[in-house]
Structure formats: C-alpha cells, structure tokens
Design a protein around this motif. Structure first.
Motif, PDB file in Angstrom:
ATOM      1  N   PRO A   1      27.643  14.508  29.212  1.00  0.00           N
ATOM      2  CA  PRO A   1      27.411  15.411  30.336  1.00  0.00           C
ATOM      3  C   PRO A   1      28.567  16.338  30.632  1.00  0.00           C
ATOM      4  CG  PRO A   1      27.880  13.209  31.129  1.00  0.00           C
ATOM      5  CD  PRO A   1      27.729  13.107  29.629  1.00  0.00           C
ATOM      6  N   GLU A   2      29.713  16.141  29.988  1.00  0.00           N
ATOM      7  CA  GLU A   2      30.841  17.024  30.264  1.00  0.00           C
ATOM      8  C   GLU A   2      30.651  18.401  29.638  1.00  0.00           C
ATOM      9  OE1 GLU A   2      31.567  14.944  26.426  1.00  0.00           O
ATOM     10  OE2 GLU A   2      30.918  14.372  28.441  1.00  0.00           O
ATOM     11  N   MET A   3      29.696  18.542  28.676  1.00  0.00           N
ATOM     12  CA  MET A   3      29.460  19.833  28.057  1.00  0.00           C
ATOM     13  C   MET A   3      28.102  20.367  28.461  1.00  0.00           C
ATOM     14  SD  MET A   3      29.593  20.994  24.071  1.00  0.00           S
ATOM     15  CE  MET A   3      27.878  20.688  23.678  1.00  0.00           C
ATOM     16  N   ARG A   4      28.062  21.594  28.911  1.00  0.00           N
ATOM     17  CA  ARG A   4      26.830  22.191  29.393  1.00  0.00           C
ATOM     18  C   ARG A   4      26.726  23.605  28.866  1.00  0.00           C
ATOM     19  NH1 ARG A   4      21.648  22.304  30.823  1.00  0.00           N
ATOM     20  NH2 ARG A   4      21.214  23.556  32.642  1.00  0.00           N
ATOM     21  N   ILE A   5      25.575  23.971  28.318  1.00  0.00           N
ATOM     22  CA  ILE A   5      25.340  25.324  27.862  1.00  0.00           C
ATOM     23  C   ILE A   5      24.256  25.926  28.739  1.00  0.00           C
ATOM     24  CG2 ILE A   5      24.754  26.775  25.900  1.00  0.00           C
ATOM     25  CD1 ILE A   5      25.569  24.473  24.089  1.00  0.00           C
ATOM     26  N   ARG A   6      24.514  27.060  29.306  1.00  0.00           N
ATOM     27  CA  ARG A   6      23.574  27.653  30.251  1.00  0.00           C
ATOM     28  C   ARG A   6      22.436  28.346  29.521  1.00  0.00           C
ATOM     29  NH1 ARG A   6      24.820  32.261  34.841  1.00  0.00           N
ATOM     30  NH2 ARG A   6      22.717  32.301  35.740  1.00  0.00           N
ATOM     31  N   PHE A   7      21.235  28.214  30.045  1.00  0.00           N
ATOM     32  CA  PHE A   7      20.054  28.848  29.500  1.00  0.00           C
ATOM     33  C   PHE A   7      19.633  29.960  30.436  1.00  0.00           C
ATOM     34  CE2 PHE A   7      15.304  28.167  28.366  1.00  0.00           C
ATOM     35  CZ  PHE A   7      15.350  29.221  27.460  1.00  0.00           C
TER      36      PHE A   7
ATOM     37  N   PHE B   1      16.491  24.895  36.147  1.00  0.00           N
ATOM     38  CA  PHE B   1      15.313  25.733  36.226  1.00  0.00           C
ATOM     39  C   PHE B   1      14.652  25.537  37.593  1.00  0.00           C
ATOM     40  CE2 PHE B   1      15.672  25.320  31.584  1.00  0.00           C
ATOM     41  CZ  PHE B   1      15.540  26.646  31.213  1.00  0.00           C
ATOM     42  N   PRO B   2      13.784  26.469  37.989  1.00  0.00           N
ATOM     43  CA  PRO B   2      13.109  26.324  39.285  1.00  0.00           C
ATOM     44  C   PRO B   2      12.288  25.048  39.415  1.00  0.00           C
ATOM     45  CG  PRO B   2      12.894  28.577  38.471  1.00  0.00           C
ATOM     46  CD  PRO B   2      13.505  27.778  37.356  1.00  0.00           C
ATOM     47  N   ASN B   3      11.756  24.547  38.295  1.00  0.00           N
ATOM     48  CA  ASN B   3      10.908  23.345  38.374  1.00  0.00           C
ATOM     49  C   ASN B   3      11.693  22.052  38.180  1.00  0.00           C
ATOM     50  OD1 ASN B   3      11.472  23.696  35.653  1.00  0.00           O
ATOM     51  ND2 ASN B   3       9.472  22.977  34.973  1.00  0.00           N
ATOM     52  N   GLN B   4      13.016  22.136  38.158  1.00  0.00           N
ATOM     53  CA  GLN B   4      13.851  20.946  38.024  1.00  0.00           C
ATOM     54  C   GLN B   4      14.438  20.553  39.380  1.00  0.00           C
ATOM     55  OE1 GLN B   4      16.508  22.348  34.860  1.00  0.00           O
ATOM     56  NE2 GLN B   4      15.634  20.801  33.504  1.00  0.00           N
ATOM     57  N   ILE B   5      14.737  19.270  39.518  1.00  0.00           N
ATOM     58  CA  ILE B   5      15.314  18.731  40.748  1.00  0.00           C
ATOM     59  C   ILE B   5      16.799  18.488  40.543  1.00  0.00           C
ATOM     60  CG2 ILE B   5      15.332  16.761  42.331  1.00  0.00           C
ATOM     61  CD1 ILE B   5      12.352  16.444  41.813  1.00  0.00           C
ATOM     62  N   THR B   6      17.607  19.035  41.422  1.00  0.00           N
ATOM     63  CA  THR B   6      19.048  18.823  41.371  1.00  0.00           C
ATOM     64  C   THR B   6      19.408  17.630  42.261  1.00  0.00           C
ATOM     65  OG1 THR B   6      19.515  21.165  40.976  1.00  0.00           O
ATOM     66  CG2 THR B   6      21.317  19.826  41.847  1.00  0.00           C
ATOM     67  N   ILE B   7      20.209  16.706  41.715  1.00  0.00           N
ATOM     68  CA  ILE B   7      20.599  15.500  42.450  1.00  0.00           C
ATOM     69  C   ILE B   7      22.119  15.390  42.495  1.00  0.00           C
ATOM     70  CG2 ILE B   7      20.478  12.983  42.550  1.00  0.00           C
ATOM     71  CD1 ILE B   7      17.837  13.070  41.163  1.00  0.00           C
ATOM     72  N   GLU B   8      22.618  15.087  43.675  1.00  0.00           N
ATOM     73  CA  GLU B   8      24.051  14.811  43.852  1.00  0.00           C
ATOM     74  C   GLU B   8      24.201  13.422  44.443  1.00  0.00           C
ATOM     75  OE1 GLU B   8      27.767  14.582  46.282  1.00  0.00           O
ATOM     76  OE2 GLU B   8      26.157  15.693  47.277  1.00  0.00           O
ATOM     77  N   LYS B   9      25.299  12.756  44.126  1.00  0.00           N
ATOM     78  CA  LYS B   9      25.534  11.437  44.745  1.00  0.00           C
ATOM     79  C   LYS B   9      26.990  11.300  45.166  1.00  0.00           C
ATOM     80  CE  LYS B   9      27.784   8.437  41.696  1.00  0.00           C
ATOM     81  NZ  LYS B   9      28.722   7.335  41.974  1.00  0.00           N
ATOM     82  N   SER B  10      27.158  10.836  46.385  1.00  0.00           N
ATOM     83  CA  SER B  10      28.474  10.491  46.926  1.00  0.00           C
ATOM     84  C   SER B  10      28.272   9.258  47.808  1.00  0.00           C
ATOM     85  CB  SER B  10      29.076  11.642  47.746  1.00  0.00           C
ATOM     86  OG  SER B  10      29.397  12.747  46.933  1.00  0.00           O
ATOM     87  N   PRO B  11      28.668   8.073  47.350  1.00  0.00           N
ATOM     88  CA  PRO B  11      28.352   6.820  48.051  1.00  0.00           C
ATOM     89  C   PRO B  11      28.868   6.715  49.480  1.00  0.00           C
ATOM     90  CG  PRO B  11      29.040   6.376  45.801  1.00  0.00           C
ATOM     91  CD  PRO B  11      29.314   7.823  46.057  1.00  0.00           C
TER      92      PRO B  11
ATOM     93  N   THR C   1       7.244  25.562  27.288  1.00  0.00           N
ATOM     94  CA  THR C   1       7.573  26.339  28.481  1.00  0.00           C
ATOM     95  C   THR C   1       8.992  26.032  28.916  1.00  0.00           C
ATOM     96  OG1 THR C   1       5.288  26.226  29.196  1.00  0.00           O
ATOM     97  CG2 THR C   1       6.934  26.819  30.864  1.00  0.00           C
ATOM     98  N   PRO C   2       9.838  27.081  29.160  1.00  0.00           N
ATOM     99  CA  PRO C   2      11.221  26.826  29.594  1.00  0.00           C
ATOM    100  C   PRO C   2      11.236  25.937  30.804  1.00  0.00           C
ATOM    101  CG  PRO C   2      10.901  29.128  29.043  1.00  0.00           C
ATOM    102  CD  PRO C   2       9.537  28.493  29.001  1.00  0.00           C
ATOM    103  N   GLY C   3      12.063  24.852  30.753  1.00  0.00           N
ATOM    104  CA  GLY C   3      12.188  23.932  31.872  1.00  0.00           C
ATOM    105  C   GLY C   3      11.339  22.705  31.701  1.00  0.00           C
ATOM    106  N   SER C   4      10.316  22.731  30.799  1.00  0.00           N
ATOM    107  CA  SER C   4       9.511  21.532  30.599  1.00  0.00           C
ATOM    108  C   SER C   4      10.300  20.471  29.877  1.00  0.00           C
ATOM    109  CB  SER C   4       8.252  21.867  29.799  1.00  0.00           C
ATOM    110  OG  SER C   4       8.608  22.366  28.514  1.00  0.00           O
ATOM    111  N   GLU C   5      11.323  20.884  29.147  1.00  0.00           N
ATOM    112  CA  GLU C   5      12.312  19.976  28.599  1.00  0.00           C
ATOM    113  C   GLU C   5      13.664  20.541  28.956  1.00  0.00           C
ATOM    114  OE1 GLU C   5      11.847  17.215  27.308  1.00  0.00           O
ATOM    115  OE2 GLU C   5       9.803  17.157  26.568  1.00  0.00           O
ATOM    116  N   LYS C   6      14.692  19.689  29.008  1.00  0.00           N
ATOM    117  CA  LYS C   6      16.024  20.207  29.257  1.00  0.00           C
ATOM    118  C   LYS C   6      16.434  21.018  28.052  1.00  0.00           C
ATOM    119  CE  LYS C   6      17.315  17.058  32.671  1.00  0.00           C
ATOM    120  NZ  LYS C   6      18.226  16.094  33.149  1.00  0.00           N
ATOM    121  N   THR C   7      16.922  22.208  28.259  1.00  0.00           N
ATOM    122  CA  THR C   7      17.163  23.109  27.155  1.00  0.00           C
ATOM    123  C   THR C   7      18.589  23.570  27.130  1.00  0.00           C
ATOM    124  OG1 THR C   7      16.398  24.898  28.546  1.00  0.00           O
ATOM    125  CG2 THR C   7      14.776  23.918  27.073  1.00  0.00           C
TER     126      THR C   7
END
Length: 362
Positions: free
Chosen positions: A87-93, A157-167, A2-8
């Motif tokens: 992480p500097e390279m990202r391909i959009r799904f 994906f909708p079932n993924q959590i986005t995290i940002e950090k700024s100390p 299922t799309p999003g069950s693994e990072k794709t």
C-alpha cells in the motif's frame, strides 16, 4: 471493464504516435546506410524520452492502493497487480480524486483495527487511508481544516468508499460531534474484543516500547490492581478504555444506531471472512473478499492476506505475545467487567462469547 469496478492502477501517460519520417532518395548506397543509422539513433532517442515520460507520469500519492487487478492504460485488459500487498505505492488513475471518508473506523485500540482495515483493503470498491490521520482527536490537526484532512485521503473513484481509521477517536471527547459536523451520514465502525484481553494487549504494547528503550516498567498486576484496596484500578487507562459502553454511549447520542456497526474482534481473529462479510453488508457492497484472499499462516498462527502471487501478514508487532497474568487477577478483572459487558450487550442488541468469571462457572 468499467473504471472503478476493480481497483485500477494506470499511468496518466498517453503513448504518442511514432514520428513520420520522410526521407529523400539518395544517389549512393553509403548515403542510404548513413540515413538508416540516423533513423535508428533518432528512434532510440525517441523511445528513451518516451520511457522517461511514462515513468515521470506515474503519480505516487503515498496512499493505500489495494486492488487485486489493474487495467492497461491503452487496451483496458486485465493484468496482475500486487498493490494490495504494497500500500505504500499508489499510481493515480484518470477520473479519481481525494474524497473525505464515507466510513471511519473509530477504534478500539488493541482490538484489531489494523487487521480490519487491511482485510477491508482487499475489496475493490474500498480505498483506505494508509496512516492514522488523527484529525478529529488532535486539535492541531483539526485546526488545519477539512481540506487538509481531505488531502490525506487516497485517490478513489466515485463508486468507491474511502475509509480512515484512528482508534483514539472512540475515547476522545467531542469527536462524535466533529465527525457528524463533517458528514451527518458517515458510517461508523467500532471493533471490540474481550475487555480483559484488550487491557493486557494494551499493556504488552507499552511494555515492548519501554523495553526497546531499556526502561523498566511495572507488572500488569501492579497497574491493574490497586495496592491498598485490592480492587481493580479504574484509574489505569487500559482498564478504562475496556469499559466500552461508557464511550459508545456518546456515539449513539450523536449518530443513528443504523450508522454504527460493531465488529467482533475475537471472531475477526478466528473467522475473519464472516466479520468482513458483515461489514460488506453494512457498507452496501457486494461480497468480493473471499477465501481466495485470506489464508491462515500456520507458522505465524493467524490469518494473512494474499493474491495470486504474494502473501502479506501484519507486522511482527501485531499479535505480540502477552505477559503471563495470575489467574486470580484475571478472575478479578472478568468479574469487574461482567456488568459493564452486559450493559454493552443491551446497548448494541447482541452478545459476545467473552470468558465469564470463575465464580459464575461454578
């Protein structure tokens, strides 16, 4: 799968069916050979154009890409992917979009926020912002609005959590209220370590920066101890940041305690899996980061991330050697922080195994 069950990681390119070429019968063999050569030329040209199209269809977002697996765009079969280590390279799904973060790591500086983010980046249901955005603590950025902030986030994906950090969020006035205004249900993560160690680490980073510019700098003792009174210099920023409870109180005044998770930064160094497991529980995620993803690097002396083919460690500026500090100054700092630590422990309902002053050990 299922799309999003693994990072794709897949391309938007959709392979076209091969062109159907209808050839008329020719009378002579030479004509037939000429036509065959033309077909080869056209086919080669078509494949070259298709290849260029596929390459140009790849979307590099500049965000973190952290899946251990990817999915082939046609067959959805699982193939190996090293994006967790790059992480500097990202391909959009297809089906992903940039979302405002559902979780924010607010600090504390020099307590292991980058290591924590990189370890969490191993989880297939987490997407992290590769850079510190400083949206809520820098007015120039905040004035650009939430849409500007959202566009700084990775695709997810909708079932993924986005995290940002700024100390610096942890210590900046008004940030808790701004984050609450964005999303009152957002989850907050703070990471603490022994306050004396944190202060020295803070000093060591600035010292390295000064030395890189051939500039001289005060000794840690000169900054941490007031010369006239001989007491701990509470005006020194590295000391003030380490009084955690004073800043954490602001966050508890805005957010429910169930929305705030505290990570033991010292334990993250020695036993990262246990701390990551606690964060997975806090975020409501399955336990997907295992001993297969984290490896103790003997030569570096700390844990690194890995998949089946590669290993990634934090850059050399992380875990830098601390300057030697006199035992008397260390003891004075530990005695200063001890009551503040106790207030923190009472506030969060847990204790940390931080060194006690020598006077308390006798």
């Amino acid at each position: 799968m299922t799309p999003g069950s693994e990072k794709t990681l897949v391309s938007y390119a959709q392979p076209n069916a091969a062109e159907h070429v209808t050839a008329t019968k020719v009378a002579s063999r030479s004509s037939y050979m000429t036509l065959g050569k033309s077909r080869l030329f056209v086919s080669g040209t078509f494949l070259s154009v298709l290849l260029v199209f596929v390459v140009l269809s790849v979307v590099y977002t500049g965000s973190s890409s952290n899946g251990l697996l990817c999915v082939d765009s046609k067959t959805h079969t699982t193939v190996q992917n090293n994006s967790v280590l790059h992480p500097e390279m990202r391909i959009r799904f297809r089906g992903t979009k940039r979302r405002l973060p559902q979780c924010i790591i607010i600090g504390v500086r020099k307590c292991g926020t980058r290591a924590l983010l990189e370890f969490l980046n191993l989880h297939p249901q987490i997407q992290v912002a590769a850079q510190e955005i400083h949206f809520f603590d820098e007015e120039d950025n905040y004035d650009l609005g939430l849409e500007w902030y959202r566009k700084k986030m990775p695709f997810s994906f909708p079932n993924q959590i986005t995290i940002e950090k700024s100390p610096s969020y942890f210590i900046t006035d008004g940030v808790p209220e701004k984050i609450y205004h964005m999303n009152s249900s957002v989850k907050i993560i703070a990471i603490f370590r022994d306050p004396t160690t944190r202060a020295i680490s803070d000093y060591a980073q600035i010292l390295d920066h000064k030395r890189s510019k051939n500039k001289t700098y005060h000794t840690f003792e000169e900054l941490a101890i007031d010369e006239e009174s001989g007491l701990v210099n509470t005006k020194y920023k590295a000391i003030r940041i380490s009084v955690y409870h004073r800043f954490l109180q602001r966050w508890f005044e805005v957010f429910d305690s169930k929305q705030i998770h505290i990570v033991d930064g010292d334990r993250l160094i020695t036993d990262p899996l246990s701390e990551i497991s606690n964060v997975e529980n806090f975020l409501g995620l399955d336990h997907r980061v295992t001993e297969n993803n984290i490896h103790f690097n003997e030569s570096k002396g700390f844990y690194c991330m890995r998949n089946e083919t590669q290993e990634k460690c934090l850059k050399s500026s992380k875990g830098r050697k601390h300057p030697s500090v006199s035992p008397d100054v260390l003891d004075k700092l530990q005695r200063f922080f001890q009551p503040h630590n106790q207030q923190l422990f009472e506030m969060i309902g847990r204790t940390f195994n931080w060194p006690a002053p020598r006077a308390m050990l006798q």
